[in-house]
Motif scaffolding. Structure first.
Motif, PDB file in Angstrom:
ATOM      1  N   GLN A  59       0.832  -1.190   0.000  1.00 44.03           N
ATOM      2  CA  GLN A  59       0.000   0.000   0.000  1.00 44.03           C
ATOM      3  C   GLN A  59       0.873   1.250   0.000  1.00 44.03           C
ATOM      4  O   GLN A  59       2.006   1.242   0.480  1.00 44.03           O
ATOM      5  CB  GLN A  59      -0.911   0.004   1.239  1.00 44.03           C
ATOM      6  N   PRO A  60       0.322   2.388  -0.568  1.00 45.61           N
ATOM      7  CA  PRO A  60       1.121   3.633  -0.570  1.00 45.61           C
ATOM      8  C   PRO A  60       1.494   4.088   0.825  1.00 45.61           C
ATOM      9  O   PRO A  60       2.590   4.638   1.044  1.00 45.61           O
ATOM     10  CB  PRO A  60       0.193   4.625  -1.276  1.00 45.61           C
ATOM     11  N   SER A  61       0.600   3.856   1.801  1.00 48.37           N
ATOM     12  CA  SER A  61       0.926   4.280   3.169  1.00 48.37           C
ATOM     13  C   SER A  61       2.103   3.492   3.715  1.00 48.37           C
ATOM     14  O   SER A  61       2.974   4.049   4.412  1.00 48.37           O
ATOM     15  CB  SER A  61      -0.303   4.090   4.055  1.00 48.37           C
ATOM     16  N   ASP A  62       2.155   2.201   3.407  1.00 46.42           N
ATOM     17  CA  ASP A  62       3.290   1.384   3.858  1.00 46.42           C
ATOM     18  C   ASP A  62       4.582   1.833   3.207  1.00 46.42           C
ATOM     19  O   ASP A  62       5.647   1.853   3.837  1.00 46.42           O
ATOM     20  CB  ASP A  62       3.025  -0.085   3.526  1.00 46.42           C
ATOM     21  N   ILE A  63       4.499   2.220   1.938  1.00 40.15           N
ATOM     22  CA  ILE A  63       5.714   2.670   1.255  1.00 40.15           C
ATOM     23  C   ILE A  63       6.218   3.961   1.883  1.00 40.15           C
ATOM     24  O   ILE A  63       7.424   4.145   2.100  1.00 40.15           O
ATOM     25  CB  ILE A  63       5.418   2.859  -0.240  1.00 40.15           C
ATOM     26  N   ARG A  64       5.289   4.907   2.177  1.00 36.54           N
ATOM     27  CA  ARG A  64       5.705   6.169   2.791  1.00 36.54           C
ATOM     28  C   ARG A  64       6.293   5.934   4.173  1.00 36.54           C
ATOM     29  O   ARG A  64       7.303   6.552   4.548  1.00 36.54           O
ATOM     30  CB  ARG A  64       4.502   7.101   2.888  1.00 36.54           C
ATOM     31  N   MET A  65       5.698   5.029   4.954  1.00 35.52           N
ATOM     32  CA  MET A  65       6.237   4.737   6.283  1.00 35.52           C
ATOM     33  C   MET A  65       7.610   4.100   6.184  1.00 35.52           C
ATOM     34  O   MET A  65       8.523   4.420   6.978  1.00 35.52           O
ATOM     35  CB  MET A  65       5.275   3.816   7.033  1.00 35.52           C
ATOM     36  N   SER A  66       7.799   3.214   5.218  1.00 37.49           N
ATOM     37  CA  SER A  66       9.108   2.583   5.041  1.00 37.49           C
ATOM     38  C   SER A  66      10.156   3.603   4.662  1.00 37.49           C
ATOM     39  O   SER A  66      11.293   3.563   5.137  1.00 37.49           O
ATOM     40  CB  SER A  66       9.003   1.491   3.976  1.00 37.49           C
ATOM     41  N   GLU A  67       9.780   4.538   3.781  1.00 38.68           N
ATOM     42  CA  GLU A  67      10.737   5.577   3.410  1.00 38.68           C
ATOM     43  C   GLU A  67      11.085   6.460   4.596  1.00 38.68           C
ATOM     44  O   GLU A  67      12.224   6.911   4.753  1.00 38.68           O
ATOM     45  CB  GLU A  67      10.137   6.420   2.278  1.00 38.68           C
ATOM     46  N   ALA A  68      10.083   6.729   5.481  1.00 34.01           N
ATOM     47  CA  ALA A  68      10.364   7.539   6.671  1.00 34.01           C
ATOM     48  C   ALA A  68      11.339   6.827   7.587  1.00 34.01           C
ATOM     49  O   ALA A  68      12.279   7.444   8.124  1.00 34.01           O
ATOM     50  CB  ALA A  68       9.047   7.837   7.401  1.00 34.01           C
ATOM     51  N   TRP A  69      11.122   5.511   7.828  1.00 29.67           N
ATOM     52  CA  TRP A  69      12.047   4.751   8.655  1.00 29.67           C
ATOM     53  C   TRP A  69      13.445   4.699   8.032  1.00 29.67           C
ATOM     54  O   TRP A  69      14.451   4.784   8.738  1.00 29.67           O
ATOM     55  CB  TRP A  69      11.528   3.341   8.860  1.00 29.67           C
ATOM     56  N   GLN A  70      13.496   4.598   6.711  1.00 32.23           N
ATOM     57  CA  GLN A  70      14.785   4.559   6.029  1.00 32.23           C
ATOM     58  C   GLN A  70      15.524   5.877   6.193  1.00 32.23           C
ATOM     59  O   GLN A  70      16.739   5.916   6.421  1.00 32.23           O
ATOM     60  CB  GLN A  70      14.577   4.228   4.552  1.00 32.23           C
ATOM     61  N   GLU A  71      14.783   6.940   6.086  1.00 33.60           N
ATOM     62  CA  GLU A  71      15.403   8.263   6.242  1.00 33.60           C
ATOM     63  C   GLU A  71      15.904   8.447   7.669  1.00 33.60           C
ATOM     64  O   GLU A  71      17.010   8.958   7.892  1.00 33.60           O
ATOM     65  CB  GLU A  71      14.382   9.332   5.880  1.00 33.60           C
ATOM     66  N   ARG A  72      15.083   8.072   8.633  1.00 32.76           N
ATOM     67  CA  ARG A  72      15.498   8.192  10.025  1.00 32.76           C
ATOM     68  C   ARG A  72      16.722   7.328  10.304  1.00 32.76           C
ATOM     69  O   ARG A  72      17.652   7.737  11.024  1.00 32.76           O
ATOM     70  CB  ARG A  72      14.340   7.792  10.935  1.00 32.76           C
ATOM     71  N   TRP A  73      16.718   6.106   9.791  1.00 32.47           N
ATOM     72  CA  TRP A  73      17.868   5.204   9.973  1.00 32.47           C
ATOM     73  C   TRP A  73      19.144   5.810   9.417  1.00 32.47           C
ATOM     74  O   TRP A  73      20.195   5.788  10.054  1.00 32.47           O
ATOM     75  CB  TRP A  73      17.555   3.867   9.337  1.00 32.47           C
ATOM     76  N   GLY A  74      19.057   6.393   8.222  1.00 32.89           N
ATOM     77  CA  GLY A  74      20.234   6.989   7.629  1.00 32.89           C
ATOM     78  C   GLY A  74      20.769   8.155   8.438  1.00 32.89           C
ATOM     79  O   GLY A  74      21.995   8.317   8.597  1.00 32.89           O
ATOM     80  N   LYS A  75      19.871   8.985   8.960  1.00 29.51           N
ATOM     81  CA  LYS A  75      20.321  10.129   9.757  1.00 29.51           C
ATOM     82  C   LYS A  75      20.993   9.658  11.039  1.00 29.51           C
ATOM     83  O   LYS A  75      22.041  10.186  11.440  1.00 29.51           O
ATOM     84  CB  LYS A  75      19.128  11.024  10.092  1.00 29.51           C
ATOM     85  N   LEU A  76      20.401   8.662  11.711  1.00 34.35           N
ATOM     86  CA  LEU A  76      20.985   8.186  12.965  1.00 34.35           C
ATOM     87  C   LEU A  76      22.338   7.524  12.731  1.00 34.35           C
ATOM     88  O   LEU A  76      23.275   7.692  13.527  1.00 34.35           O
ATOM     89  CB  LEU A  76      20.025   7.199  13.629  1.00 34.35           C
ATOM     90  N   VAL A  77      22.460   6.746  11.650  1.00 35.42           N
ATOM     91  CA  VAL A  77      23.750   6.107  11.360  1.00 35.42           C
ATOM     92  C   VAL A  77      24.813   7.151  11.079  1.00 35.42           C
ATOM     93  O   VAL A  77      25.946   7.076  11.566  1.00 35.42           O
ATOM     94  CB  VAL A  77      23.604   5.123  10.191  1.00 35.42           C
ATOM     95  N   SER A  78      24.455   8.153  10.294  1.00 38.18           N
ATOM     96  CA  SER A  78      25.426   9.211   9.995  1.00 38.18           C
ATOM     97  C   SER A  78      25.811   9.972  11.251  1.00 38.18           C
ATOM     98  O   SER A  78      26.985  10.321  11.443  1.00 38.18           O
ATOM     99  CB  SER A  78      24.826  10.179   8.966  1.00 38.18           C
ATOM    100  N   LYS A  79      24.843  10.178  12.108  1.00 42.02           N
ATOM    101  CA  LYS A  79      25.138  10.889  13.343  1.00 42.02           C
ATOM    102  C   LYS A  79      26.081  10.095  14.226  1.00 42.02           C
ATOM    103  O   LYS A  79      26.982  10.653  14.873  1.00 42.02           O
ATOM    104  CB  LYS A  79      23.820  11.170  14.067  1.00 42.02           C
TER     105      LYS A  79
END
Length: 1257
Positions: A4-24
């Motif tokens: 579903q589009p909502s699942d895709i948007r949530m997955s992208e949000a988690w991916q973005e958050r993961w990337g920021k935390l790893v970089s930090k």
């Protein structure tokens, strides 16, 4: 499924958050100060990363994960700081989610060091169980990814001050202890290839400090009382015990020389019965007395000093103390042992060293059909497949794995034990795992301790209640029952020397001997295995039970036990010779082979074979036969009456039975022998018998082995069924592969199936049914044909042994002749035809395939399958070798009775074999010629000299190619060459009497030189080959003529031959080599063809032989050395060594009574007789000068020599008394001389007294 589009948007949000935390996290370069804002920010970052780790889709970049791991264990996060818990939780999540994550070695070492330091610091604090728990989870995940940790890691984690041992010793939570034990389990897991490589190099896998520390703490944890359910759940306790027992197993396998086997067995034994109904774990722990004899498991090391507690002197002291204390009687000891409830009855246990039957007799109260067999078959099998920590103990275990007890197979990989948080495994399965791990550890100890010490564990494991037999009969888990059987297999393997001590009755004594314990427990073991066969329903367990029975029969000496054991076993095993699974049938046949080959033979076996007993169940009526079994009664054999009539006619034609035997064969009950032969025939020839559908090649091979055992050990009993065995050999030999072009080689493949019934057709090669084994199938029937000819050779060899025996033969010479004529005209006709035809294309391998013009039609039991030409050639070559080997079973009488025609055909066949380009066929021909070389019919044959030359050349070629031939080939070739060289004189005499005499020598100098050269090289070969090389060079050296000895080409070889014989006689641990060397030296000196009087090696030969006669430990070598010393033909050959020979014989006569090895007492009288005979031979060469020199020596030894010589004279046979008369005549002749000196006169008087004693007596 579309996302579903909502699942895709949530997955992208988690991916973005993961990337920021790893970089930090990766941007942090400096360790934050305690309580600072940077530390709070880092804590928030680690917490956010832990939350993201719950989504496995984010953990896909391995380089990113590696960077995060390196950052967590770097200087940024102090292992003593407050961020340890968050870092450990993140490490555990990172290391567990990616299944294929592989970190580099430096990163793993850094990770281990950080976790160890943090765990050591946090483990000493109070109120930090959660932090320790997270560290242990991370350590377990990292150990799964570490195949071979460094030595520093072992010391850091499991040394005397290691963090894991400290966690187990401290009063930490039971969950943390279970995790720490699982980490030890993973730490001690080592792959089999690493164990094998370390053993080959002689290296230690674990440091000694680590082994001692782990062993100490694990045994302490295993032996402590179970915790309260309030603090530790039963499931968690089971996980802890399973991991601890697996750690002990790993230690025993990886470091057998550093662990204490007795302590490990004592700790593991109570858990072998954990959870079984009727047994309390506390009672098993409290009442498990074992002697303190902790010895190393290394088979090359001696036992510890503590193992010497039970010596004879200490036993006498204990008996004196026992008499002084009447209250400590055997009955009091029996009353002190707590009874264990079994089936509603109480049975008292008996400890070590107490009188009375062992508690294994409590098995009488066990139901013959346990409750777990009622409707729980398949479901239990599936469940146990999940329980088993070792894949080898699954339901479809292969039969060939049973032969290797305690192979280097270490449990403990990441798939063996899953995490126990939230595990859905049942408690019954966990308890079965604990029992199995305990039995595996015990099995490893027994296997590693070696044959000398393993039976010290027999009383506590087999004679106390409960025992391993209890596990076999009462445990509901298939894997545990098989593990218990494996322990018994390890006990029985190579145990015949110890089990020979077993007795069932002994006199009154104050303690129970090991022999009595063995005898009573062996009887119980027979009954236990018989009951296990009745109650077991899984093919893999049946196979292991049958293998255990086979090992038991092979190692037990039944002549010392009361009768009845074999009858019970055979009655139950007979069923499984008709079982539906081929793998079970094959092992049942194998058990019958062991039963038939029992030595020494017992009367019970003969009575069993002579009677026919319908295999009915002797158990209570509630017990039924195993599934898929058919009860056979004599009435079911009516359909075979026509075949019996045909066999009767064949027997009458062969005249193998008398009239009384013919009448017995036509009526009356069938014997057990005929029943066994019938089952073997069903397996080999039957087309539509329901009980033999789906037969594999292995079943056929075992059937042929049963027939082999019958004809080799029980020829007298097998005679009524001999025509049926001949029929089997005839039909099976017809499957010999035809000679076809190489492009379309299509050998026959035997598949027992109806041609028009596809429903009952068994699976093809590679298709394995339940309980079957792919290794038992074979795409080539040549192995069956090969074993058929082995059966034929065994039959003819048994006939030869029977004719050559001292007792009355069961077959006459005429019957043996007819049997050989049948073999030559039938199964061996193909070989004779092939030899007579003389194929021109023999150089190619395809020429070794056999041709036969008439074959069975397409509807026969031999179907065709296409295989490669290489496989066809190899199979048919083995068949020809098997045929040729049959020719080595000729006896001289039978060969002479065949007549000139058949004798000539056999001789020409042997000549064709020894000149064949294939080395294996040449070896078979040389082997046959080595037996027939001395037959008068072969020696007198016109082509005998050419056959002799060809045989010698072939044997020399086989021995010269040392690198290309295996030891067995060289052994046969050296033995054959030694046999052939021993009859050179016969061929020389036959050649001199023929009309061709004078044209040339029997053996040329070049051939004699080559035989000497090959024989000298054989003297430097393996220990088993060396005696035959010594025989060979001795025979050739004694055959050489004086002109040949003086030939320049043979002079160095003759000198080297004598030097080699002197070396072999004076040195080496192979007594057979030394005996043959003395015999060869005696032949050389008695031949008179070598110039012994002027030979430079004469003194060395007499000195060596004299030393052997005087004081050598082996009496047979002394006897042969004495014979060699006295084999010289004249006085001049002795020279100056004559006095030394006298001294050696007289001293040897004095020392003959001083026996060092009690086994030599049986040869003592023969040695005395030989020395006395040698003294008489020396007297025959005596001169007056010699008599004067011998005076003092004779005066010293006359007191001992007189009685011994008188005793020897009385025991000598008439044919050996001629030397005594010659010696007496020589002494009388010398005494009649004039002018004797006083010394000469005294010496002659002593000799007269010694030599005349026999005549007077």
């Amino acid at each position: 499924m579309k996302r579903q589009p909502s699942d895709i948007r949530m997955s992208e949000a988690w991916q973005e958050r993961w990337g920021k935390l790893v970089s930090k996290l990766l941007r942090v370069q400096v360790a934050p100060a305690a309580g600072s804002e940077e530390e709070a920010t880092l804590t928030t970052t680690l917490t956010g990363l832990n939350q993201c780790c719950s989504r496995p889709r984010l953990l896909q970049d391995h380089q990113q994960i590696q960077g995060m791991v390196e950052k967590c264990v770097s200087h940024i996060i102090d292992p003593h700081g407050t961020l340890v818990r968050h870092s450990a939780l993140l490490l555990a999540s990172l290391l567990r989610c990616p299944p294929t994550l592989h970190l580099p070695g430096p990163t793993l070492d850094q990770l281990m060091a950080w976790l160890g330091e943090a765990l050591r610091h946090q483990g000493g604090k109070e109120g930090q169980p959660d932090t320790v728990y997270q560290l242990l989870r991370a350590l377990a995940a990292s150990l799964r990814n570490t195949p071979n940790p460094a030595q520093e890691v072992y010391l850091t984690l499991a040394g005397s001050h290691g963090c894991l041992t400290h966690t187990l010793e401290s009063s930490s939570a039971w969950l943390n202890k279970a995790l720490a034990m699982q980490c030890l389990h993973l730490l001690t897991y080592v792959g089999p290839e690493v164990v094998t490589e370390a053993r080959q190099r002689g290296e230690e896998i674990f440091p000694a400090e680590v082994v001692s520390s782990i062993q100490r703490i694990v045994i302490a944890v295993v032996q402590q009382d179970p915790p309260s359910p309030i603090h530790c759940s039963h499931r968690l306790y089971l996980h802890l015990m399973a991991s601890g027992l697996s750690v002990l197993y790993n230690l025993v396998v990886c470091a057998p020389g550093q662990v204490l086997g007795n302590i490990i067995v004592t700790a593991c034994r109570p858990f072998a019965f954990y959870g079984l109904p009727g047994y309390s774990h506390g009672d098993l722990v409290d009442h498990c007395p074992t002697p303190s004899m902790d010895f190393s498991l290394s088979p090359t090391q001696d036992s510890d000093s503590s193992s010497r507690n039970y010596t004879n002197r200490n036993r006498r002291k204990r008996l004196r103390r026992k008499r002084a204390q009447p209250s400590r009687s055997t009955s009091d000891c029996n009353r002190g042992v707590v009874g264990v409830a079994l089936g509603g009855m109480s049975v008292g246990g008996v400890g070590l060293g107490l009188r009375g039957a062992p508690p294994a007799t409590a098995l009488a109260n066990i139901s013959l059909k346990p409750e777990w067999t009622k409707g729980r078959g398949q479901a239990e099998g599936q469940e146990n497949q999940k329980v088993s920590p070792l894949p080898s103990n699954s339901e479809g275990e292969q039969v060939h794995e049973v032969n290797s007890p305690a192979e280097p197979q270490i449990s403990g990989s990441e798939t063996d034990f899953s995490d126990f948080e939230g595990s859905g495994e049942k408690e019954t399965a966990l308890m079965a795992r604990v029992r199995q791990c305990s039995l595996q550890a015990i099995n490893a100890v027994i296997d590693k301790v070696g044959k000398q010490h393993k039976f010290s564990f027999w009383p506590p494991l087999m004679c106390q209640n409960p025992s391993l037999m209890t596990c076999v009969l009462r445990d509901p888990s298939l894997s545990v029952r098989m593990a218990a059987l494996q322990v018994i297999n390890t006990f029985l393997l190579d145990s015949c020397k110890v089990l020979t001590l077993a007795v069932e009755s002994e006199g009154k004594s104050s303690y129970t001997t090991l022999g009595h314990q063995l005898g009573v427990s062996l009887r119980e073991l027979h009954r236990c295995l018989a009951l296990a066969l009745l109650s077991e329903k899984f093919p893999s367990a049946l196979v292991r039970t049958l293998k255990t029975i086979e090992l038991l029969v092979e190692n037990v000496n039944y002549s010392k036990l009361q009768p009845g054991l074999l009858s019970k076993l055979v009655t139950h095993v007979k069923y499984f010779m008709r079982y539906k699974e081929a793998v079970v049938r094959a092992n049942a046949f194998s058990v019958m082979v062991s039963v038939l080959m029992i030595k020494p033979q017992v009367e019970e076996l003969r009575d069993l074979l002579l009677r026919y007993q319908t295999p009915t169940i002797t158990a209570p009526p509630a017990v039924l036969p195993p599934p898929s079994m058919e009860e056979e009664v004599p009435g079911e054999e009516e359909e075979e009456e026509e075949n019996d009539e045909n066999l009767k006619k064949e027997m009458e034609n062969l005249n193998l039975l008398s009239e009384e035997e013919e009448e017995a064969s036509s009526g009356g009950e069938k014997t057990m022998v005929s029943w066994l032969v019938g089952r073997c025939v069903d397996s080999l020839l039957a087309l539509d018998h329901e009980a033999v559908q789906g037969i594999y090649i292995q079943v056929q091979l075992q059937s042929l082995k049963v027939l082999n055992a019958l004809v080799s050990e029980h020829l007298t009993l097998i005679l009524p069924s001999l025509p049926l065995i001949q029929r089997v050999i005839t039909v099976c030999s017809e499957a010999v592969q035809e000679s076809v072009p190489s492009s379309s080689s299509t050998p026959y493949h035997p598949i027992h199936t109806l041609p028009n019934n596809r429903d009952h057709q068994p699976g093809r090669t590679g298709d394995v049914v339940d309980g079957g084994d792919a290794s038992l199938t074979s795409p080539d029937p040549g192995v069956v044909v090969e074993h058929t000819y082995i059966l034929l050779g065994c039959l003819l060899g048994a006939v030869k042994t029977d004719l050559d025996g001292k007792t009355e033969s069961c077959l006459s010479l005429t019957q043996a002749q007819q049997l050989w004529l049948w073999a030559l005209q039938g199964p061996l006709q193909v070989l004779l035809t092939q030899a007579a035809s003389g194929h021109k294309d023999r150089t190619s391998k395809t020429s070794s395939t056999l041709g036969q013009t008439e074959r069975c039609d397409q509807g026969s039991w031999r179907d065709r399958e296409v295989v490669s030409n290489a496989d066809s050639t190899e199979g048919s070559l083995k068949q020809v070798v098997a045929m040729a080997t049959v020719l080595s079973h000729f006896s001289p009488e039978v060969f002479e009775s065949l007549g000139e025609v058949w004798a000539g055909r056999v001789t020409s066949t042997v000549h064709w074999l020894v000149t064949h380009p294939e080395p294996e066929l040449r070896l078979a021909g040389v082997r046959a010629m080595a037996i027939m070389v001395g037959f008068p019919g072969v020696v007198g044959n016109p082509g005998s000299l050419a056959l002799l030359h060809a045989t010698v050349e072939a044997a020399c070629d086989l021995l010269a190619q040392r690198d290309a031939n295996v030891n067995r080939d060289r052994l046969l070739a050296s033995w054959a060459l030694a046999n052939v060289s021993s009859v050179f004189e016969l061929y020389k005499e036959s050649w001199e009497g023929s009309e061709h005499f004078g044209s040339r020598e029997v053996l040329s100098q070049e051939m004699l030189g080559r035989v000497l050269d090959v024989g000298l090289r054989a003297c430097q070969d393996k220990d088993k080959i060396r005696p035959h090389g010594v025989r060979c060079i001795g025979n050739v050296a004694s055959f050489l003529q004086p002109q040949q000895v003086a030939h320049p080409a043979l002079v160095p070889l003759v000198t080297q031959t004598v030097d080699t014989l002197i070396t072999c006689a004076s040195s080496g641990s192979n007594m057979k080599t030394r005996w043959n060397a003395c015999h060869a030296l005696g032949n050389i000196m008695s031949s008179g063809r070598l110039p012994i009087a002027t030979a430079p090696w004469r003194g060395q030969v007499f000195t060596i032989l004299g030393c052997l006669v005087e004081s050598f430990k082996n009496y047979k070598v002394r006897i042969q050395a004495c014979s060699a010393l006295c084999s010289v033909t004249g006085r001049q050959e002795y020279g100056n060594e004559y006095l030394g020979v006298w001294r050696a014989l007289l001293r040897g006569l004095d020392n003959a009574q001083n026996i060092v090895d009690y086994q030599e007492i049986r040869h003592r009288d023969e040695l005395i007789n030989q020395i006395c005979q040698g003294i008489c031979q020396l007297c025959a060469h005596l001169t007056l000068v010699d008599a004067g020199a011998l005076c003092e020596l004779l005066q010293v030894h006359q007191d001992v020599a007189g009685p011994l010589m008188q005793k020897a004279y009385l025991s000598l046979p008439p044919e050996r008394s001629g030397h005594v008369l010659q010696a007496q005549h020589r002494v009388e002749e010398l005494m009649g001389c004039d002018a004797l000196t006083e010394a000469q006169q005294q010496a002659l008087l002593i000799l007269e007294n010694l030599t005349s004693t026999s005549i007077n007596s």
